[in-house]
Enzyme design. Structure first.
Site, short mmCIF file in Angstrom:
data_model
loop_
_atom_site.label_atom_id
_atom_site.label_comp_id
_atom_site.label_asym_id
_atom_site.label_seq_id
_atom_site.Cartn_x
_atom_site.Cartn_y
_atom_site.Cartn_z
N GLU A 1 0.76 -1.29 -0.15
CA GLU A 1 -0.02 -0.01 -0.07
C GLU A 1 0.84 1.11 -0.04
OE1 GLU A 1 -3.80 0.32 2.18
OE2 GLU A 1 -3.04 1.98 3.32
N TYR B 1 -6.90 6.83 -0.68
CA TYR B 1 -7.49 8.10 -1.22
C TYR B 1 -7.74 9.00 -0.08
CZ TYR B 1 -11.69 9.96 -3.78
OH TYR B 1 -12.51 10.78 -4.42
N ALA C 1 -9.72 11.39 2.08
CA ALA C 1 -11.05 11.47 1.98
C ALA C 1 -11.11 13.12 2.28
CB ALA C 1 -11.59 10.87 3.41
N HIS D 1 -8.33 3.16 -3.82
CA HIS D 1 -9.19 3.19 -2.67
C HIS D 1 -10.31 4.52 -3.26
CE1 HIS D 1 -6.36 1.65 0.73
NE2 HIS D 1 -6.15 0.87 -0.60
N ARG E 1 -15.96 3.94 3.77
CA ARG E 1 -16.69 4.91 3.94
C ARG E 1 -15.72 6.34 4.17
NH1 ARG E 1 -18.55 5.54 10.05
NH2 ARG E 1 -16.18 6.30 10.09
N GLN F 1 -7.20 -3.76 8.98
CA GLN F 1 -6.38 -2.68 9.56
C GLN F 1 -4.93 -3.49 9.98
OE1 GLN F 1 -5.19 0.14 9.98
NE2 GLN F 1 -7.15 0.95 11.08
P1 FAD Z 1 -17.67 1.19 7.08
O1 FAD Z 1 -17.38 -0.34 6.60
O2 FAD Z 1 -18.88 1.86 6.74
O3 FAD Z 1 -17.65 1.11 8.75
C1 FAD Z 1 -17.55 2.18 9.80
C2 FAD Z 1 -18.32 1.92 11.07
O4 FAD Z 1 -19.80 2.08 10.67
C3 FAD Z 1 -17.96 0.91 11.61
O5 FAD Z 1 -18.10 1.22 13.15
C4 FAD Z 1 -19.11 -0.17 11.11
O6 FAD Z 1 -19.20 -1.27 12.33
C5 FAD Z 1 -20.34 0.62 11.12
N1 FAD Z 1 -21.11 0.20 10.07
C6 FAD Z 1 -20.76 -0.43 8.94
N2 FAD Z 1 -21.90 -0.78 8.23
C7 FAD Z 1 -23.09 -0.32 9.02
C8 FAD Z 1 -24.41 -0.43 8.79
N3 FAD Z 1 -24.93 -1.23 7.56
N4 FAD Z 1 -25.28 -0.05 9.83
C9 FAD Z 1 -24.84 0.25 10.94
N5 FAD Z 1 -23.28 0.57 11.08
C10 FAD Z 1 -22.46 0.17 10.05
N6 FAD Z 1 -9.29 6.05 4.95
C11 FAD Z 1 -9.37 6.85 3.77
O7 FAD Z 1 -9.59 8.06 4.29
N7 FAD Z 1 -8.48 6.57 2.93
C12 FAD Z 1 -8.05 5.52 2.44
O8 FAD Z 1 -7.67 5.23 1.44
C13 FAD Z 1 -8.40 4.47 3.49
N8 FAD Z 1 -7.92 3.29 3.21
C14 FAD Z 1 -7.96 2.21 4.09
C15 FAD Z 1 -7.43 0.85 3.92
C16 FAD Z 1 -7.93 -0.10 4.72
C17 FAD Z 1 -7.41 -1.63 4.66
C18 FAD Z 1 -8.22 0.33 6.18
C19 FAD Z 1 -8.48 -0.79 7.20
C20 FAD Z 1 -8.83 1.48 6.43
C21 FAD Z 1 -8.61 2.55 5.45
N9 FAD Z 1 -8.95 3.79 5.80
C22 FAD Z 1 -8.90 4.92 4.83
C23 FAD Z 1 -9.63 4.26 6.94
C24 FAD Z 1 -11.13 3.91 6.90
O9 FAD Z 1 -11.81 5.23 6.15
C25 FAD Z 1 -11.79 4.37 8.32
O10 FAD Z 1 -11.27 3.24 9.26
C26 FAD Z 1 -13.04 4.47 8.42
O11 FAD Z 1 -13.39 5.09 9.81
C27 FAD Z 1 -14.04 3.41 8.35
O12 FAD Z 1 -14.32 3.30 7.03
P2 FAD Z 1 -14.87 1.64 6.37
O13 FAD Z 1 -14.91 1.54 4.93
O14 FAD Z 1 -14.39 0.54 7.22
O15 FAD Z 1 -16.38 1.97 7.00
#
Ligand code: FAD
Length: 293
Positions: free
Chosen positions: A17, A49, A51, A76, A106, A177
Site C-alpha cells: 500500500e 484516497y 477523504a 481506494h 466510508r 487494519q
Molecule cells: P464502514 O464499513 O462503513 O464502517 C464504519 C463504521 O460503521 C464501523 O463502526 C461499522 O461497524 C459501522 N457500520 C458499517 N456498516 C454499517 C451498517 N450497515 N449499519 C450500521 N453500522 C454500520 N481512509 C481513507 O480516508 N482513505 C483510505 O484510502 C483508507 N484506506 C484504508 C484501507 C484499509 C485496509 C483500512 C482498514 C482502512 C482505510 N481507511 C482509509 C480508514 C477508513 O476509512 C476508516 O477506518 C473509516 O473510519 C471506516 O471506513 P470503512 O470503510 O471501514 O467503514
C-alpha cells in the site's frame, strides 16, 4: 487484472500500500516510489484516497502508473463528504484509466465539521452502500475490516454483523487494519467463519521502523502493541538503523507466522518506503516460492 482472479490463482499473495502526496509537487517522487515497488513484482499495489482531501485525482493517476508498469492496482475510494455525482465522476475516471479494482470505504469522520453539515450527501452512509455501485460498474471490490474492532463500534460482534452487510453487498475480498499481534487475526478469522463470512482476508502488516510511529498507529488503529515490539522501540528509538533492522525483522517474523498458519494474503503498509518493503520481500521470497510451487 482483477484481484479476485489473482487471489484465486495463487496460494499466497504479497501486496503493498502507498499513499499519494499531500502536495502536488511531490507527485513525481511518489510515482517513483510506486514504480520501485512495482519492480519488486508484488501481486498488486493499493493507493489510498484522501477523504475530502486534495489527493483524489492523484490516486487514479498513481493507479494508472502502477498498471502501466505491469502490476495490478487497487484504487481506494471513500464516500464521506462526496455527492453521488462526484462518486460517479471518480468511477468514470477510474474506468477511463483501465483500473479494475477499487477498495470501497466510508472514510474517517472528519474533525473539521461545521454545524448542520451533511457528511453523506450521496446518501451512502457506510462502505456497504458504495459497494453495489462499484459492482454495477464492473469493478472487483475490496473492503476494510478490523480484527480488533472498528473504533466507532460498541463491540466486536456488532462490528462483524456490519461487516457481513458489506460482504453481502458484494465485496470480493477484505483487507485488515494493521495488526501487530497475529493472534488477534486468528481469533477474528474464527469469528468471521462462525458469522458465515468466507471471502479472502488479506492481513495488513505495518513495519515499525521509527519508534514515534507506534503512538500514531495506536491512535489511528487502536491496535494492541505486543511487549516485544515496545521493547525494541524503547531500546533503539535513537538509532535509526537499529530501529529499521528491528522493525523489518519483526514484520518478517509476523509474515512467516501468518504464512505458516495458512494465511493467504499479506498486505504491507509500506509508508512509501520501498527499501523497507524490499528487505521484507527478500526475507520471505523463498518461503513464498515454496508455498506457491
Ligand atoms: P464502514 O464499513 O462503513 O464502517 C464504519 C463504521 O460503521 C464501523 O463502526 C461499522 O461497524 C459501522 N457500520 C458499517 N456498516 C454499517 C451498517 N450497515 N449499519 C450500521 N453500522 C454500520 N481512509 C481513507 O480516508 N482513505 C483510505 O484510502 C483508507 N484506506 C484504508 C484501507 C484499509 C485496509 C483500512 C482498514 C482502512 C482505510 N481507511 C482509509 C480508514 C477508513 O476509512 C476508516 O477506518 C473509516 O473510519 C471506516 O471506513 P470503512 O470503510 O471501514 O467503514
Amino acid at each position: 487484472m482483477k484481484i479476485s482472479e489473482i487471489l484465486n490463482s495463487k496460494k499466497v499473495t504479497i501486496s503493498f500500500e502507498i499513499f499519494p502526496p499531500k502536495k502536488q509537487e511531490a507527485f513525481d517522487s511518489v510515482k517513483k516510489t510506486a514504480l520501485s515497488l512495482s519492480s519488486l513484482k508484488p501481486d498488486f499495489i493499493s493507493i489510498t484516497y484522501g477523504a475530502g482531501g486534495s489527493t483524489q485525482t492523484n490516486t487514479s493517476d498513481l493507479a494508472q502508473a502502477v498498471e502501466n508498469s505491469g502490476t495490478a492496482s487497487l484504487a481506494h475510494l471513500t464516500c464521506v463528504r462526496s455527492t453521488k455525482e462526484q462518486l460517479l465522476q471518480t468511477i468514470q475516471t477510474l474506468k477511463q484509466k483501465n483500473i479494475n479494482n477499487v477498495l470501497a470505504l466510508r472514510g474517517d469522520l472528519p474533525k473539521d465539521t461545521f454545524e448542520g453539515e451533511n457528511l453523506f450527501p450521496s446518501g451512502f452512509f457506510h462502505a456497504s452502500d458504495l459497494v453495489p455501485l462499484l459492482k454495477q460498474n464492473g469493478f472487483c471490490v475490496g473492503g476494510a475490516c478490523y480484527p480488533e474492532g472498528h473504533p466507532e463500534s460498541s463491540n466486536r460482534d456488532t462490528d462483524i454483523e456490519n461487516l457481513k452487510h458489506k460482504v453481502e453487498a458484494g465485496v470480493d475480498f477484505l483487507t485488515t487494519q494493521m495488526i501487530f499481534d497475529n493472534d488477534m487475526l486468528y481469533s477474528f478469522l474464527y469469528r468471521l467463519q462462525s458469522a458465515g463470512i468466507h471471502v479472502p482476508v488479506l492481513a495488513g502488516i505495518m513495519p515499525i521502523t521509527n519508534a514515534n510511529q507506534v503512538s500514531k498507529m495506536v491512535d489511528l488503529s487502536n491496535a494492541y502493541i505486543p511487549r516485544k515490539l515496545l521493547s525494541f522501540c524503547d531500546r533503539f528509538r535513537h538509532d535509526s538503523e537499529a530501529m529499521k533492522q528491528a522493525g523489518i525483522a519483526y514484520a518478517t517474523d509476523q509474515i512467516i507466522d501468518l504464512i505458516s498458519n495458512g494465511i493467504r494474503g499479506i498486505h504491507i503498509y509500506t509508508m512509501n518506503k520501498p527499501e523497507i518493503a524490499e528487505s521484507i520481500v527478500k526475507n520471505v521470497d523463498s518461503i513464498i516460492k515454496a508455498v506457491n510451487k
